[in-house]
Design an enzyme around this catalytic site. Structure first.
Site, PDB file in Angstrom:
ATOM      1  CG  ASN A 394       9.443  68.209 -36.291  1.00  8.07           C
ATOM      2  OD1 ASN A 394       9.929  68.436 -37.395  1.00  8.07           O
ATOM      3  ND2 ASN A 394       8.370  67.474 -36.142  1.00  8.07           N
ATOM      4  CG  ASP A 395       9.110  73.148 -36.610  1.00 11.42           C
ATOM      5  OD1 ASP A 395       8.844  72.361 -37.540  1.00 11.42           O
ATOM      6  OD2 ASP A 395       8.256  73.662 -35.872  1.00 11.42           O
ATOM      7  CB  VAL A 396      15.385  73.471 -34.004  1.00 11.15           C
ATOM      8  CG1 VAL A 396      14.471  74.449 -33.299  1.00 11.15           C
ATOM      9  CG2 VAL A 396      15.397  72.130 -33.293  1.00 11.15           C
TER      10      VAL A 396
END
Length: 469
Positions: A394-396
């Site tokens: 997700n965030d990466v």
């Protein structure tokens, strides 16, 4: 020096060499297993040498012998069973739990030695300094690691827990700990040493609770460095060179790993310790909170893109680890490679929940190591990829990191959005640990395949086989 003492020192020296060489071998996945075995052999030799010293000197009572042997058997059995049964997704919790055990044990050893010396001729300044640091940092590490374990296990909320005046309280506690430590070293005060231990335990809780799940891998690494430091301090208290060397190695490697992880997340250590960033992760939301449309795709849609692509980059994340889908993703990659598709895995430095987590997981599924590519190596390849298949990351992968004003601004990410087509396999539009929407999901080139990683990848394997015969 007697022959016995010389022999024990040689064994300690050999153990220290095993630790150093073993740590070096752990730097590569191809030699990590040998490095682990070599380090374990060194530790076994050091333990046996210590037992030999205890028997040779005859200073331990019969009751003490029973307690020692019982603790050795119970601790060894618990470690063996836990390590064999732990799931790969729970490895960060286990590391954090071992940190707590190491920090607590070192603090108790220092406390016992300090009490023994204070009843006799007094505590030497050198021992007093080491014991004071050992008790204070050990207490903090013990309590902080238990809180971190609880957050990762879901027993304690992963969201930052901040109470009014928390930073002022922490500052006062640190001031009390420093003042108590100075008096303990100067006067050998046992009551103040106990106060220092209590303050360390409270600090471990109040410092880790405000830290969100996004920063927890860095916190675990930092606490690991603290564990190494207190073990080294215990070595100074006991005048044991093996403890000093082993503790220094763990402390130094933990500190370096902490810095590398913080750099990979573009998060200064100071901001991480102050806490208040991100959420617990995984909060399920039904649709894009920005109101932008999301393109949903099926297994057959994805299979067609994958089967006729020339180059596919797979981006594994924690969702894949949590679903234990490493074998399914490996099977899908093998199937595509058999059709002549160029397949590689893009690994972010903090993929999963700690460095190396994803590499170990994929190695378990016999994924060839040359297919695993680090972020700096693989990012230029995304623009040449036909499909980027994101599985539980997700965030990466969030392009919002490239512009200022977001919770992840400046964080190095995988350039997934540069691929010609993007497929995201996840259960919902839930946010990552940074608790912000992933802008990749509303990109017109992105197709969302809403499913569990394990069943979704199995469906893709079946669809590709059906499609190509």
């Amino acid at each position: 020096m007697s022959d016995f003492d010389a022999g024990v020192r040689l064994v300690h020296l050999a153990a220290a060499v095993c630790f150093v060489v073993g740590l070096h071998l752990m730097g590569s996945p191809t030699t990590a297993r040998r490095g682990n075995l070599l380090s374990a052999a060194g530790m076994a030799a050091a333990v046996l040498a210590t037992l030999a010293v205890v028997v040779h000197e005859g200073t331990i009572t019969r009751t003490g012998t029973v307690v020692l042997v019982s603790a050795l058997l119970v601790g060894g059995a618990a470690g063996l069973v836990t390590a064999r049964r732990v799931q790969m997704t729970a490895m960060p919790q286990l590391v954090s739990l071992f940190n707590a055990v190491g920090g607590g044990a070192a603090a108790l050893v220092a406390l016992d030695d300090f009490l023994r010396l204070s009843d006799g001729a007094g505590v030497p300044t050198r021992t007093g300094v080491a014991a004071t640091l050992d008790v204070g940092i050990g207490g903090l590490t013990f309590a902080g690691s238990l809180v971190a374990t609880g957050k990762l296990q879901g027993v304690v909320t992963g969201r930052p827990v901040v109470f009014p005046g928390a930073r002022l309280v922490n500052a006062l506690l640190i001031a009390v700990a420093v003042a108590a430590g100075v008096v303990v070293v100067a006067d050998g005060s046992v009551p103040l040493l106990l106060v220092l231990l209590a303050v360390g335990l409270v600090l471990g809780v109040t410092l880790v609770l405000p830290i969100g799940g996004a920063d927890m891998p860095v916190v675990i690494s930092l606490l690991n460095a603290c564990t190494g430091t207190v073990v080294a301090m215990a070595g100074f208290v006991l005048e044991n060179p093996v403890l000093i060397i082993a503790g220094a190695l763990v402390g130094a490697s933990g500190a370096i790993l902490t810095l590398l992880m913080a750099r990979a997340m573009n998060r200064p250590i100071r901001n991480i310790v102050l806490g208040g960033f991100g959420g617990g992760g995984g909060a399920a939301v039904p649709a894009s909170s920005s109101g932008l449309p999301v393109r949903e795709v099926t297994a057959d849609d994805v299979a067609m893109q994958l089967a006729y692509a020339e180059k596919v980059l797979i981006v594994p994340g924690y969702g894949l680890a949590a679903a234990q889908a490493q074998h399914e993703v490996g099977e899908l990659a093998d199937l595509l490679e058999a059709r002549g598709v160029d397949v590689a895995y893009a690994i972010h430095p903090v993929a999963g929940r700690m460095p190396g987590h994803m590499n170990v997981l994929l190695a378990e599924a016999d994924v060839p190591y040359p297919q695993l590519k680090e972020m700096d190596e693989v990012n230029p390849e995304f623009s040449r990829a036909d499909v980027a298949l994101v599985v539980g990351a997700n965030d990466v992968t969030n392009p919002a990191a490239r512009r200022p004003g977001t919770a992840i601004s400046g964080m190095p990410i995988l350039d997934v959005d540069q691929a010609r087509s993007v497929i995201v396999l996840k259960r919902s539009m839930g946010h990552g640990y940074a608790d912000i929407e992933n802008e990749l999901y509303t990109d017109p080139r992105t197709g969302m395949f809403f499913t569990d990683a394990k069943s979704g990848l199995a469906a893709l394997v079946a669809s590709v086989k059906t499609l190509v015969g």
